[in-house]
Design a protein around this motif. Sequence first.
Motif, short mmCIF file in Angstrom:
data_model
loop_
_atom_site.label_atom_id
_atom_site.label_comp_id
_atom_site.label_asym_id
_atom_site.label_seq_id
_atom_site.Cartn_x
_atom_site.Cartn_y
_atom_site.Cartn_z
N UNK A 18 0.81 -1.21 0.00
CA UNK A 18 0.00 0.00 0.00
C UNK A 18 0.85 1.27 0.00
N UNK A 19 1.80 1.39 0.92
CA UNK A 19 2.61 2.61 0.99
C UNK A 19 3.98 2.45 0.33
N UNK A 20 4.29 1.24 -0.12
CA UNK A 20 5.55 0.94 -0.81
C UNK A 20 6.77 1.13 0.07
N UNK A 21 6.55 1.07 1.39
CA UNK A 21 7.64 1.18 2.33
C UNK A 21 8.03 -0.21 2.83
N UNK A 22 9.27 -0.39 3.32
CA UNK A 22 9.60 -1.64 4.01
C UNK A 22 8.65 -1.83 5.18
N UNK A 23 8.28 -3.07 5.45
CA UNK A 23 7.34 -3.36 6.53
C UNK A 23 7.85 -2.81 7.85
N UNK A 24 9.16 -2.80 8.05
CA UNK A 24 9.75 -2.32 9.30
C UNK A 24 9.53 -0.82 9.51
N UNK A 25 9.25 -0.09 8.44
CA UNK A 25 9.03 1.36 8.56
C UNK A 25 7.77 1.78 7.79
N UNK A 26 6.78 0.91 7.81
CA UNK A 26 5.52 1.16 7.11
C UNK A 26 4.78 2.34 7.75
N UNK A 27 4.22 3.22 6.91
CA UNK A 27 3.49 4.38 7.41
C UNK A 27 1.99 4.10 7.63
N UNK A 28 1.52 3.00 7.15
CA UNK A 28 0.08 2.73 7.17
C UNK A 28 -0.55 2.79 8.56
N UNK A 29 0.13 2.37 9.64
CA UNK A 29 -0.49 2.45 10.97
C UNK A 29 -0.85 3.87 11.38
N UNK A 30 -0.23 4.87 10.74
CA UNK A 30 -0.50 6.26 11.11
C UNK A 30 -1.58 6.89 10.24
N UNK A 31 -2.02 6.18 9.23
CA UNK A 31 -3.01 6.73 8.31
C UNK A 31 -4.43 6.39 8.78
N UNK A 32 -5.37 7.15 8.26
CA UNK A 32 -6.80 6.89 8.49
C UNK A 32 -7.55 7.64 7.40
N UNK A 33 -8.71 7.14 6.99
CA UNK A 33 -9.46 7.81 5.92
C UNK A 33 -9.90 9.22 6.32
N UNK A 34 -9.67 10.17 5.43
CA UNK A 34 -10.15 11.53 5.59
C UNK A 34 -11.20 11.76 4.51
N UNK A 35 -12.44 11.40 4.83
CA UNK A 35 -13.52 11.46 3.83
C UNK A 35 -14.13 12.85 3.85
N UNK A 36 -13.50 13.77 3.13
CA UNK A 36 -13.86 15.19 3.19
C UNK A 36 -14.81 15.62 2.09
N UNK A 37 -15.14 14.75 1.15
CA UNK A 37 -16.04 15.13 0.07
C UNK A 37 -15.36 15.85 -1.07
N UNK A 38 -14.04 15.93 -1.04
CA UNK A 38 -13.26 16.53 -2.14
C UNK A 38 -12.53 15.40 -2.86
N UNK A 39 -12.57 15.41 -4.17
CA UNK A 39 -11.80 14.41 -4.93
C UNK A 39 -10.46 15.02 -5.30
N UNK A 40 -9.39 14.36 -4.90
CA UNK A 40 -8.03 14.83 -5.19
C UNK A 40 -7.44 14.00 -6.32
N UNK A 41 -6.83 14.70 -7.26
CA UNK A 41 -6.11 14.04 -8.35
C UNK A 41 -4.68 14.59 -8.36
N UNK A 42 -3.72 13.70 -8.16
CA UNK A 42 -2.32 14.10 -8.13
C UNK A 42 -1.68 13.81 -9.48
N UNK A 43 -1.21 14.86 -10.13
CA UNK A 43 -0.47 14.70 -11.39
C UNK A 43 1.00 14.60 -11.02
N UNK A 44 1.52 13.40 -11.03
CA UNK A 44 2.86 13.14 -10.50
C UNK A 44 3.89 13.02 -11.61
N UNK A 45 4.94 13.80 -11.49
CA UNK A 45 6.05 13.71 -12.43
C UNK A 45 6.73 12.35 -12.26
#
Length: 237
Positions: A18-45
Amino acid sequence: MRIQGAPEEGKARELCFRCLRPVSSCYCPYTAPVDCGIKFVFLMHPKEAKRQRTGTGRLASLCLPESEILVGVDFTRNERLNMLLQDSRYYPVLLYPSPEAWTCRTEGFREAVGGRKLLAVIIDSTWFCSKKMLRLSLNVQALAKFSFAGNYRSIFTFKHEPKEYCVSTVESCYYLIKEMQSAGFVDAAVSPEPLMRTFKQMIQFQLQKENDRVMGKIPSSHATDWKYTKVREIPDF
C-alpha cells in the motif's frame, strides 16, 4: 497485503504493497481515511513517482479515499484526466499559487461550484518540473487556479522549498480541507489530522535515519548521503 521487494545485502526485503515502504518502517499504521467530500487528483512527475522515501503525494493519497495518482509530464491527452475534467459531477480547479487564484472566500465561488463536488488537481513535483508540466498540459493550464486564503509555512524540515509560501503536497491537501471547513464546504466533523500525523511520522523517521548514517550506526545507502555531516534535531511536534 505484503509483497517481496528487491534483495538487499543478500536478503529479500518485505514491502508494504500500500505505501511501498519496508514493513519495518511502514506508514500505514499512522493513516486513516479523511472522507472530506473533495476528490483529489495528483499529477505526478515520473521522477517524483520513483521517490518512495519522501514523496508526499503518495503519502497524502493513503488518507484520501477516491484520490488518484496519474503519472506523466504532458497530460493534454491523458484519457483518465480528461474524463474527470469533463464529468459534470465535478467542479475542477488547479491548486496552484497565482495572483488570479480563487480561494474558498472569493465572492461567487460558492455559486460557481453549485451542487458539484470539488475536483482538486494538484501537480506533485518539484517547482521547476511543475512549471514544465503546466506549460505542456493545455487542459490543466486552462483550469481555474485555486489557492489558500491564509499563509502557511511548511514543516518539511529536511527539504528546502524555493519560496516561503511553498508547502508540500500533503500539507496542501491538509490546509485546503481546513479552509474548506472554515467556509462551510466540508463537514466540520471531518478530521484531516491523519494527513499531518503521517507526514510528521515520515519527517521524524527520515531525520532519524539521516542522523544514524552521520553517526555511523547504519551504512550510507544513497548517492547524496555525503552531503549530510551534522546530526540534526528531530522535532517532536
